[in-house]
Design a protein around this motif. Structure first.
Motif, PDB file in Angstrom:
ATOM      1  N   HIS A  11       6.868  21.808 -96.257  1.00  0.00           N
ATOM      2  CA  HIS A  11       8.019  22.693 -95.585  1.00  0.00           C
ATOM      3  C   HIS A  11       8.087  21.765 -94.421  1.00  0.00           C
ATOM      4  O   HIS A  11       6.730  20.876 -94.209  1.00  0.00           O
ATOM      5  N   GLY A  12       9.807  22.002 -93.931  1.00  0.00           N
ATOM      6  CA  GLY A  12       9.798  21.223 -92.823  1.00  0.00           C
ATOM      7  C   GLY A  12      10.149  20.106 -92.898  1.00  0.00           C
ATOM      8  O   GLY A  12      10.357  19.043 -91.936  1.00  0.00           O
ATOM      9  N   LEU A  13      10.371  19.126 -93.989  1.00  0.00           N
ATOM     10  CA  LEU A  13      10.702  18.022 -94.591  1.00  0.00           C
ATOM     11  C   LEU A  13      11.793  17.254 -94.309  1.00  0.00           C
ATOM     12  O   LEU A  13      12.347  16.335 -94.348  1.00  0.00           O
ATOM     13  N   GLY A  14      13.377  18.352 -93.694  1.00  0.00           N
ATOM     14  CA  GLY A  14      14.874  18.325 -94.179  1.00  0.00           C
ATOM     15  C   GLY A  14      14.867  18.118 -95.252  1.00  0.00           C
ATOM     16  O   GLY A  14      14.377  18.361 -96.430  1.00  0.00           O
ATOM     17  N   PRO A  15      16.600  17.841 -95.424  1.00  0.00           N
ATOM     18  CA  PRO A  15      17.188  17.749 -96.256  1.00  0.00           C
ATOM     19  C   PRO A  15      17.172  16.464 -97.900  1.00  0.00           C
ATOM     20  O   PRO A  15      16.586  15.947 -96.607  1.00  0.00           O
ATOM     21  N   ASP A  17      19.807  14.512 -99.054  1.00  0.00           N
ATOM     22  CA  ASP A  17      20.858  14.291 -98.369  1.00  0.00           C
ATOM     23  C   ASP A  17      20.947  13.083 -99.176  1.00  0.00           C
ATOM     24  O   ASP A  17      21.410  11.875 -98.373  1.00  0.00           O
TER      25      ASP A  17
ATOM     26  N   TRP B 138      16.027   9.111-102.668  1.00  0.00           N
ATOM     27  CA  TRP B 138      15.681  10.590-103.021  1.00  0.00           C
ATOM     28  C   TRP B 138      14.684  10.878-103.305  1.00  0.00           C
ATOM     29  O   TRP B 138      14.114  12.633-103.415  1.00  0.00           O
ATOM     30  N   SER B 141      11.475   9.847-102.093  1.00  0.00           N
ATOM     31  CA  SER B 141      10.805  10.723-100.643  1.00  0.00           C
ATOM     32  C   SER B 141      10.593  11.802-100.819  1.00  0.00           C
ATOM     33  O   SER B 141      10.862  12.531-101.695  1.00  0.00           O
ATOM     34  N   PRO B 143      10.804  14.691 -98.648  1.00  0.00           N
ATOM     35  CA  PRO B 143      12.110  16.261 -98.788  1.00  0.00           C
ATOM     36  C   PRO B 143      11.920  16.274-100.332  1.00  0.00           C
ATOM     37  O   PRO B 143      11.894  17.639-100.783  1.00  0.00           O
ATOM     38  N   ARG B 147      10.163  19.813-102.373  1.00  0.00           N
ATOM     39  CA  ARG B 147      10.941  21.299-102.396  1.00  0.00           C
ATOM     40  C   ARG B 147      11.118  20.940-104.180  1.00  0.00           C
ATOM     41  O   ARG B 147      11.680  22.034-104.743  1.00  0.00           O
ATOM     42  N   GLU B 158      21.771  20.860-103.537  1.00  0.00           N
ATOM     43  CA  GLU B 158      21.628  19.510-102.659  1.00  0.00           C
ATOM     44  C   GLU B 158      22.955  19.029-103.379  1.00  0.00           C
ATOM     45  O   GLU B 158      23.676  18.321-102.266  1.00  0.00           O
TER      46      GLU B 158
END
Lengths: 225, 221
Positions: A11-15, A17, B138, B141, B143, B147, B158
């Protein structure tokens, strides 16, 4: 190893994007680091699993702060030093004196020559192996993953340890990374795809307990459930 | 090397100062470090500088997601090829000339009205190079890798994808040497289109599973 690379479920790694478009390489040095890694690796001094292990060995905080090709650069430096191909401090010294390296010929015939690039990469190198022992599991069997926490390389991520799932696919024999990364030996193990429910991996209370997550699992990671 | 660096902003071997000619920014420590390492490896005869240029050119200009789009469009228009592709992705891709490093063993995952497939590599960046090229930033990456496996619907949102109610998700974490590519659903209203026309609707993300094929109305707008 339980390193900074094992990210599933963090968790907490942000979007994420995602940009609408982006170049293959964002900086010229990324392209050079990519090509250096492929070219140096083609000499066969180390295998793919040893490369991955070298990248994962980065200090976890640094791993998360740095970019992808910085991980590659780190991994390449580790492997070159392990093989004695560069010495500690040699890169820093070269950074200071900026002498361009003179190419005077190949060290040996295993160096990837320019005219072999397209053919070599086009051929690739499958990790598939003959002589796998009989399958312990059939498609549809319930299995449970083992709980291991080796300080060495493994492809059994933390989020899928000691979990129950179902055998979905049997891919036959492949090089077992856990052993190949450590001593370079090609040990053949059967590879399965195993499915897990969201509820099993993330708890009954997770938002989508019925979503399915599938992982490729080597036979030694599994026991009958 | 001097005659073969059209794709680069400058010749790395002839550059004696520490500045990027085009941007006038000082070279970052990382860029300097890579340059120093390259100079050492070239000097030691461990890499052929011309091979480095060839490698970059190969993945910058020749191997990319248009390869995968051609495979998908063919599968949408040729039922026999579709069946072969789903039976053995690597073998079927090879018949169209797409094979090699990081695609030696590949399975193609069929999206249906009931099931949406999405691919990730939580441990590194495993990705089917011969059909999709090198992965986007991405995909590699933290995130996305974190996720995709525990919040795939949030990830899809997203990317602007909202699945209809009742559609199940299968997330494939590429933890071994099998590579995965998604066969997206053919957009409605494109029946009878040629493979060449359909190819334009196939996005990279639709073959990773973070997107769907382009809407024909939108594509022509």
């Amino acid at each position: 190893m339980n390193g900074g690379h094992d990210l599933g479920g963090m968790h907490g790694l942000g979007p994420i994007d995602p940009p609408s478009d982006e170049p293959v390489f964002h900086e010229p040095w990324e392209a050079r680091a990519f090509a250096l890694t492929l070219a140096a690796s083609s000499r066969g001094h180390w295998n793919l699993d040893q490369s991955r292990f070298a990248r994962e060995s980065m200090e976890p905080g640094e791993y998360l702060r740095t970019s992808y090709y910085e991980h590659w650069l780190h991994g390449l430096e580790v492997l070159l030093e392990e093989q004695g191909l560069i010495k500690d401090g040699e890169i820093e010294a070269r950074m200071k004196d900026s002498t361009p390296g003179e190419f005077t010929g190949f060290a040996d015939d295993r160096v990837l020559a320019a005219d072999k690039v397209v053919k070599t990469l086009g051929r690739g190198g499958s990790a598939r192996m003959d002589g796998v022992s009989a399958a312990r599991f059939n498609i549809g069997d319930r299995v449970r993953t083992i709980n291991i926490n080796p300080p060495t390389h493994t492809r059994l991520p933390r989020y899928a340890r000691a979990k129950s799932g179902v055998i979905e696919l049997d891919h036959g024999g492949f090089v077992f990374p856990d052993v190949a990364a450590t001593d370079g030996v090609k040990q053949c193990e059967r590879l399965y795809t195993v499915s897990f429910t969201g509820a099993e991996l993330w708890g009954e209370d997770c938002e989508y307990p019925d979503d399915v997550i599938l992982l490729d699992m080597f036979d030694p990671y599994l026991k009958a459930a | 090397m001097a005659d073969d660096h059209d794709h680069h902003e400058h010749d790395h071997h002839d550059e004696h100062d520490h500045h990027d000619h085009d941007h006038q920014h000082p070279m970052s420590d990382t860029a300097l470090r890579v340059k120093a390492l390259e100079s050492l490896l070239v000097e030691k005869g461990l890499v052929d500088p011309a091979a480095l240029d060839q490698l970059i050119d190969l993945y910058e200009t020749r191997i990319g997601p248009r390869n995968g789009a051609r495979i998908v469009a063919r599968a949408w228009t040729d039922p026999d090829f579709r069946a072969a592709l789903l039976a053995n992705g690597a073998e079927a891709a090879r018949t169209l000339g797409y094979e090699g490093r990081q695609g030696e063993d590949m399975k193609v995952l069929e999206n249906t009205p009931e099931t949406h497939n999405m691919v990730v590599c939580t441990l590194c960046s495993c990705y089917p190079w011969p059909v999709l090229g090198l992965p986007p930033v991405w995909y590699k990456s933290a995130p996305y890798r974190a996720r995709a496996v525990n919040d795939p619907r949030g990830v899809l949102e997203e990317f602007g994808v909202r699945l209809a109610d009742g559609v199940g998700i299968k997330v494939w974490d590429s933890t071994a040497e099998m590579r995965y590519m998604v066969l997206p659903m053919q957009p409605a209203g494109t029946e009878g289109w040629s493979a060449e026309q359909l190819e334009e609707l196939v996005t990279r993300d639709s073959m990773i599973g973070t997107g769907i094929a382009r809407d024909p109305q939108e594509a022509s707008a």
